[in-house]
Design a protein around this motif. Sequence first.
Motif, PDB file in Angstrom:
ATOM      1  N   SER A 138      75.946  18.438  50.942  1.00 46.91           N
ATOM      2  CA  SER A 138      76.526  17.637  52.019  1.00 46.91           C
ATOM      3  C   SER A 138      76.990  16.272  51.531  1.00 46.91           C
ATOM      4  CB  SER A 138      75.512  17.468  53.155  1.00 46.91           C
ATOM      5  OG  SER A 138      75.196  18.712  53.738  1.00 46.91           O
ATOM      6  N   LEU A 139      76.279  15.720  50.545  1.00 42.43           N
ATOM      7  CA  LEU A 139      76.660  14.404  50.021  1.00 42.43           C
ATOM      8  C   LEU A 139      78.029  14.420  49.346  1.00 42.43           C
ATOM      9  CD1 LEU A 139      73.280  13.100  48.565  1.00 42.43           C
ATOM     10  CD2 LEU A 139      74.634  12.012  50.361  1.00 42.43           C
ATOM     11  N   LEU A 140      78.485  15.608  48.948  1.00 38.92           N
ATOM     12  CA  LEU A 140      79.794  15.690  48.296  1.00 38.92           C
ATOM     13  C   LEU A 140      80.926  15.388  49.271  1.00 38.92           C
ATOM     14  CD1 LEU A 140      79.311  18.916  46.148  1.00 38.92           C
ATOM     15  CD2 LEU A 140      79.015  16.529  45.448  1.00 38.92           C
ATOM     16  N   GLY A 141      80.737  15.690  50.547  1.00 41.39           N
ATOM     17  CA  GLY A 141      81.773  15.417  51.541  1.00 41.39           C
ATOM     18  C   GLY A 141      83.029  16.245  51.350  1.00 41.39           C
ATOM     19  N   ARG A 142      82.884  17.463  50.835  1.00 41.98           N
ATOM     20  CA  ARG A 142      84.059  18.285  50.538  1.00 41.98           C
ATOM     21  C   ARG A 142      84.177  19.517  51.434  1.00 41.98           C
ATOM     22  NH1 ARG A 142      85.635  17.367  45.169  1.00 41.98           N
ATOM     23  NH2 ARG A 142      87.453  18.639  45.662  1.00 41.98           N
ATOM     24  N   GLN A 143      83.387  19.607  52.472  1.00 43.29           N
ATOM     25  CA  GLN A 143      83.348  20.828  53.284  1.00 43.29           C
ATOM     26  C   GLN A 143      84.731  21.198  53.814  1.00 43.29           C
ATOM     27  OE1 GLN A 143      81.504  20.929  57.297  1.00 43.29           O
ATOM     28  NE2 GLN A 143      80.144  22.480  56.442  1.00 43.29           N
ATOM     29  N   SER A 144      85.087  22.477  53.636  1.00 43.49           N
ATOM     30  CA  SER A 144      86.332  23.089  54.131  1.00 43.49           C
ATOM     31  C   SER A 144      87.573  22.674  53.357  1.00 43.49           C
ATOM     32  CB  SER A 144      86.544  22.805  55.628  1.00 43.49           C
ATOM     33  OG  SER A 144      85.483  23.340  56.398  1.00 43.49           O
ATOM     34  N   SER A 145      87.431  21.815  52.353  1.00 39.70           N
ATOM     35  CA  SER A 145      88.590  21.483  51.523  1.00 39.70           C
ATOM     36  C   SER A 145      88.779  22.575  50.473  1.00 39.70           C
ATOM     37  CB  SER A 145      88.406  20.114  50.859  1.00 39.70           C
ATOM     38  OG  SER A 145      87.264  20.107  50.029  1.00 39.70           O
ATOM     39  N   PRO A 146      90.005  22.779  49.972  1.00 32.56           N
ATOM     40  CA  PRO A 146      90.256  23.857  49.008  1.00 32.56           C
ATOM     41  C   PRO A 146      89.393  23.720  47.746  1.00 32.56           C
ATOM     42  CG  PRO A 146      92.321  23.024  49.877  1.00 32.56           C
ATOM     43  CD  PRO A 146      91.256  22.080  50.348  1.00 32.56           C
ATOM     44  N   LEU A 147      88.853  24.851  47.282  1.00 32.96           N
ATOM     45  CA  LEU A 147      88.054  24.899  46.055  1.00 32.96           C
ATOM     46  C   LEU A 147      88.825  25.713  45.023  1.00 32.96           C
ATOM     47  CD1 LEU A 147      85.399  24.502  44.454  1.00 32.96           C
ATOM     48  CD2 LEU A 147      84.580  26.637  45.506  1.00 32.96           C
ATOM     49  N   HIS A 148      89.212  25.071  43.925  1.00 36.39           N
ATOM     50  CA  HIS A 148      90.021  25.738  42.909  1.00 36.39           C
ATOM     51  C   HIS A 148      89.182  26.319  41.778  1.00 36.39           C
ATOM     52  CE1 HIS A 148      93.536  24.149  44.937  1.00 36.39           C
ATOM     53  NE2 HIS A 148      93.019  22.922  44.851  1.00 36.39           N
ATOM     54  N   ASP A 149      87.981  25.771  41.581  1.00 36.55           N
ATOM     55  CA  ASP A 149      87.156  26.223  40.460  1.00 36.55           C
ATOM     56  C   ASP A 149      85.687  26.160  40.864  1.00 36.55           C
ATOM     57  OD1 ASP A 149      85.861  26.771  38.123  1.00 36.55           O
ATOM     58  OD2 ASP A 149      86.599  25.035  37.013  1.00 36.55           O
ATOM     59  N   PRO A 150      85.004  27.297  41.032  1.00 33.65           N
ATOM     60  CA  PRO A 150      83.585  27.272  41.382  1.00 33.65           C
ATOM     61  C   PRO A 150      82.737  26.486  40.386  1.00 33.65           C
ATOM     62  CG  PRO A 150      84.480  29.479  41.687  1.00 33.65           C
ATOM     63  CD  PRO A 150      85.539  28.666  40.995  1.00 33.65           C
ATOM     64  N   GLY A 151      83.182  26.440  39.131  1.00 34.18           N
ATOM     65  CA  GLY A 151      82.441  25.662  38.140  1.00 34.18           C
ATOM     66  C   GLY A 151      82.425  24.189  38.479  1.00 34.18           C
ATOM     67  N   GLU A 152      83.535  23.694  39.030  1.00 33.96           N
ATOM     68  CA  GLU A 152      83.582  22.287  39.437  1.00 33.96           C
ATOM     69  C   GLU A 152      82.580  22.027  40.556  1.00 33.96           C
ATOM     70  OE1 GLU A 152      86.724  19.066  41.410  1.00 33.96           O
ATOM     71  OE2 GLU A 152      87.299  21.167  41.118  1.00 33.96           O
ATOM     72  N   ARG A 153      82.485  22.967  41.498  1.00 37.41           N
ATOM     73  CA  ARG A 153      81.508  22.835  42.589  1.00 37.41           C
ATOM     74  C   ARG A 153      80.098  22.744  42.036  1.00 37.41           C
ATOM     75  NH1 ARG A 153      80.665  28.349  45.058  1.00 37.41           N
ATOM     76  NH2 ARG A 153      79.715  28.488  42.989  1.00 37.41           N
ATOM     77  N   ASP A 154      79.759  23.672  41.123  1.00 34.07           N
ATOM     78  CA  ASP A 154      78.414  23.707  40.576  1.00 34.07           C
ATOM     79  C   ASP A 154      78.071  22.420  39.842  1.00 34.07           C
ATOM     80  OD1 ASP A 154      78.339  26.244  41.605  1.00 34.07           O
ATOM     81  OD2 ASP A 154      78.647  27.249  39.689  1.00 34.07           O
ATOM     82  N   ALA A 155      79.041  21.894  39.089  1.00 39.79           N
ATOM     83  CA  ALA A 155      78.807  20.664  38.335  1.00 39.79           C
ATOM     84  C   ALA A 155      78.586  19.486  39.278  1.00 39.79           C
ATOM     85  CB  ALA A 155      79.983  20.396  37.401  1.00 39.79           C
ATOM     86  N   GLN A 156      79.375  19.434  40.345  1.00 38.77           N
ATOM     87  CA  GLN A 156      79.229  18.320  41.271  1.00 38.77           C
ATOM     88  C   GLN A 156      77.913  18.398  42.035  1.00 38.77           C
ATOM     89  OE1 GLN A 156      82.410  16.960  43.680  1.00 38.77           O
ATOM     90  NE2 GLN A 156      84.006  17.406  42.200  1.00 38.77           N
ATOM     91  N   VAL A 157      77.490  19.610  42.385  1.00 37.01           N
ATOM     92  CA  VAL A 157      76.206  19.746  43.066  1.00 37.01           C
ATOM     93  C   VAL A 157      75.064  19.314  42.146  1.00 37.01           C
ATOM     94  CG1 VAL A 157      74.559  21.402  44.027  1.00 37.01           C
ATOM     95  CG2 VAL A 157      76.961  21.526  44.686  1.00 37.01           C
ATOM     96  N   ARG A 158      75.154  19.662  40.857  1.00 33.66           N
ATOM     97  CA  ARG A 158      74.124  19.225  39.910  1.00 33.66           C
ATOM     98  C   ARG A 158      74.063  17.701  39.842  1.00 33.66           C
ATOM     99  NH1 ARG A 158      76.025  23.598  36.756  1.00 33.66           N
ATOM    100  NH2 ARG A 158      77.344  22.182  35.539  1.00 33.66           N
ATOM    101  N   ARG A 159      75.219  17.075  39.767  1.00 33.97           N
ATOM    102  CA  ARG A 159      75.239  15.611  39.716  1.00 33.97           C
ATOM    103  C   ARG A 159      74.694  15.019  41.022  1.00 33.97           C
ATOM    104  NH1 ARG A 159      80.136  16.571  36.771  1.00 33.97           N
ATOM    105  NH2 ARG A 159      81.404  16.411  38.664  1.00 33.97           N
ATOM    106  N   SER A 160      74.996  15.674  42.140  1.00 36.04           N
ATOM    107  CA  SER A 160      74.501  15.189  43.423  1.00 36.04           C
ATOM    108  C   SER A 160      72.976  15.311  43.502  1.00 36.04           C
ATOM    109  CB  SER A 160      75.168  15.968  44.555  1.00 36.04           C
ATOM    110  OG  SER A 160      74.829  15.424  45.812  1.00 36.04           O
ATOM    111  N   LEU A 161      72.421  16.399  42.964  1.00 37.18           N
ATOM    112  CA  LEU A 161      70.968  16.562  42.937  1.00 37.18           C
ATOM    113  C   LEU A 161      70.320  15.478  42.079  1.00 37.18           C
ATOM    114  CD1 LEU A 161      70.642  20.445  42.621  1.00 37.18           C
ATOM    115  CD2 LEU A 161      69.672  19.034  44.456  1.00 37.18           C
ATOM    116  N   GLU A 162      70.944  15.168  40.949  1.00 34.62           N
ATOM    117  CA  GLU A 162      70.420  14.114  40.091  1.00 34.62           C
ATOM    118  C   GLU A 162      70.445  12.764  40.810  1.00 34.62           C
ATOM    119  OE1 GLU A 162      72.933  14.374  36.715  1.00 34.62           O
ATOM    120  OE2 GLU A 162      72.030  16.228  35.942  1.00 34.62           O
TER     121      GLU A 162
END
Length: 217
Positions: A140-164
């Motif tokens: 939720s902290l990413l603030g990207r809900q419903s926006s286009p996702l071009h690369d699932p790897g980018e999502r995973d990396a951003q979630v990891r950074r958000s958890l940190e």
Amino acid sequence: MTGLRRLLRDIEVFQGELPAFDPRTAPEDPAELFTQWLLHALEAGVREPHAMTLSTAGADGNPSARTLILKDVTAQGWQFASDSGGVKGRDLAARPYAALTFYWSPLARQVRVRGPVATESAEMGAADFRARGAGARAESLLGRQSSPLHDPGERDAQVRRSLERLEREPGLVPPGWRLHTVRPQSVEFWQGDPQRKHTRLNYRSEQDGWVRELLWP
């Protein structure tokens, strides 16, 4: 008849023993009956009985529906949470009304809640957010809900950074997180019957309190 059409028509419904429901014994407050039904669903082993379909409409009038988790039922109504920047938040900003639908298939029971939506205080929204699991908060902290996702790897990396980031700042709350309450104008309880003699009990809000009425199936 197409294969899919035949398959759909042949699916059995209302299997097993269904609970009895006598509307004459229903409490005066729909929240009390809802709680009884929810607890019954939980005791019966219904998976995720607190899951509900939230239906909203935007400024253009087009409806949108999605499944959320019920947060609470208070004297004011049924509560859910969302980010104000997502589709739900934009819909509610344009048209602050919603409908909730609960369906507990093994019991052939459905509850429908309709009414205006009130946004609770920022403090209540923050408390709700902090009560969420770490993964849900990080996403939720990413603030990207419903926006286009071009690369699932980018999502995973951003979630990891958000958890940190949450590990460093556990009190973080996204500025757009809101707790909402549907203040019911009507609450309908539907009990299915194998012989199609379904029972529909509707609670309608009036100035002096709740009016209960049976509806035709």
